[in-house]
Enzyme design. Sequence first.
Site, PDB file in Angstrom:
ATOM      1  N   ASP A   1      -2.471   5.761  -5.754  1.00  0.00           N
ATOM      2  CA  ASP A   1      -3.344   6.672  -6.379  1.00  0.00           C
ATOM      3  C   ASP A   1      -2.769   7.781  -7.410  1.00  0.00           C
ATOM      4  O   ASP A   1      -3.426   8.439  -7.685  1.00  0.00           O
ATOM      5  CB  ASP A   1      -3.614   7.596  -4.483  1.00  0.00           C
ATOM      6  CG  ASP A   1      -2.462   8.990  -4.382  1.00  0.00           C
ATOM      7  OD1 ASP A   1      -1.625   7.744  -4.159  1.00  0.00           O
ATOM      8  OD2 ASP A   1      -2.779   9.638  -4.611  1.00  0.00           O
TER       9      ASP A   1
ATOM     10  N   PHE B   1       0.869  -1.107   0.001  1.00  0.00           N
ATOM     11  CA  PHE B   1      -0.060   0.494  -0.245  1.00  0.00           C
ATOM     12  C   PHE B   1       0.981   1.244  -0.241  1.00  0.00           C
ATOM     13  O   PHE B   1       1.701   1.133   0.330  1.00  0.00           O
ATOM     14  CB  PHE B   1      -0.777  -0.039   0.887  1.00  0.00           C
ATOM     15  CG  PHE B   1      -2.179  -0.692   1.234  1.00  0.00           C
ATOM     16  CD1 PHE B   1      -3.419  -0.383   0.842  1.00  0.00           C
ATOM     17  CD2 PHE B   1      -2.186  -2.556   1.564  1.00  0.00           C
ATOM     18  CE1 PHE B   1      -4.486  -1.132   0.918  1.00  0.00           C
ATOM     19  CE2 PHE B   1      -2.991  -2.751   1.494  1.00  0.00           C
ATOM     20  CZ  PHE B   1      -4.295  -2.084   0.794  1.00  0.00           C
ATOM     21  N   ASP B   2       0.669   2.242  -0.949  1.00  0.00           N
ATOM     22  CA  ASP B   2       1.074   3.836  -0.934  1.00  0.00           C
ATOM     23  C   ASP B   2       0.399   4.230   0.310  1.00  0.00           C
ATOM     24  O   ASP B   2      -0.759   3.838   1.357  1.00  0.00           O
ATOM     25  CB  ASP B   2       0.364   4.456  -2.031  1.00  0.00           C
ATOM     26  CG  ASP B   2       0.914   5.867  -2.040  1.00  0.00           C
ATOM     27  OD1 ASP B   2       2.023   5.604  -1.263  1.00  0.00           O
ATOM     28  OD2 ASP B   2      -0.632   6.579  -1.893  1.00  0.00           O
ATOM     29  N   LEU B   3       0.791   4.926   0.623  1.00  0.00           N
ATOM     30  CA  LEU B   3       0.187   5.932   2.214  1.00  0.00           C
ATOM     31  C   LEU B   3      -0.860   6.776   1.656  1.00  0.00           C
ATOM     32  O   LEU B   3      -2.170   7.560   1.716  1.00  0.00           O
ATOM     33  CB  LEU B   3       1.122   6.251   2.870  1.00  0.00           C
ATOM     34  CG  LEU B   3       0.938   6.838   4.524  1.00  0.00           C
ATOM     35  CD1 LEU B   3      -0.439   6.406   4.818  1.00  0.00           C
ATOM     36  CD2 LEU B   3       2.271   7.145   5.575  1.00  0.00           C
ATOM     37  N   ASP B   4       0.084   8.029   1.830  1.00  0.00           N
ATOM     38  CA  ASP B   4      -0.595   9.698   0.950  1.00  0.00           C
ATOM     39  C   ASP B   4      -1.259   9.101   0.144  1.00  0.00           C
ATOM     40  O   ASP B   4      -0.589   8.873  -0.961  1.00  0.00           O
ATOM     41  CB  ASP B   4       0.689  10.617   0.824  1.00  0.00           C
ATOM     42  CG  ASP B   4       1.128  10.990   1.958  1.00  0.00           C
ATOM     43  OD1 ASP B   4       0.576  11.134   3.242  1.00  0.00           O
ATOM     44  OD2 ASP B   4       2.187  11.336   1.887  1.00  0.00           O
TER      45      ASP B   4
END
Length: 221
Positions: A172, A16-19
């Site tokens: 995203d 997973f990416d965070l921001d």
Amino acid sequence: MEAERVIGLAETAILFDLDGTLTDSGEGILNCAVFTLQYFGLDVPSRQSLRSIVGPPLRQSFLRLGIPAERIDEAVEVYRVEYERIGKYQNFPYPGVPELLRQLNAEGFPLYVATSKPEEMSVDILEHFGLAPYFRIIRGATRDGRRDSKSSVIAALMSEIGWPKQVYMVGDTIFDVQGAAAHGIPTIGVSWGYGDPAEMKSAGAISIADTTQALYQALHC
């Protein structure tokens, strides 16, 4: 059959990416970007224009915003001091994300974070919101700049965990898609963050999820 299904899930790792993917960190990032540009006496673009700073490495974004190359390290330090002071908690998990992580974790998916945000900050944020326990490893950028791109963070993470039978990136922005593709990892994009879904699709995202429920379904295909 159910035992086979559980084994199959355990062999599918999710990065997973965070921001813009797990948490909406835009307010804090934009506020600290404005602070940094003002520190250097530069014109501040509109908030809408500044949204593109969420996701890419800071050095790349600050160069694009007009900070001279020879002062980029200084700009990153100014930003990070301000972000550590007030920005990192101007942030909140997207609706449905805690529930999604809880469900995936319960089903046996190995979950990881691969972000270009500094690793220490990423751990602090995820711990603050009670999300850190869902992840086996949280990897982010190093403060010395040796590891700041999505591709380099993923490379470091994969060297630790090896290569499961199946790996997905969830992010995203186009930087998530490109960083994962450099290692042959497919990306499922999410539309609720700061990137352009059409851009992610053009870069090779295998699908775009508009809700956490849709993401859950995509991860089970």
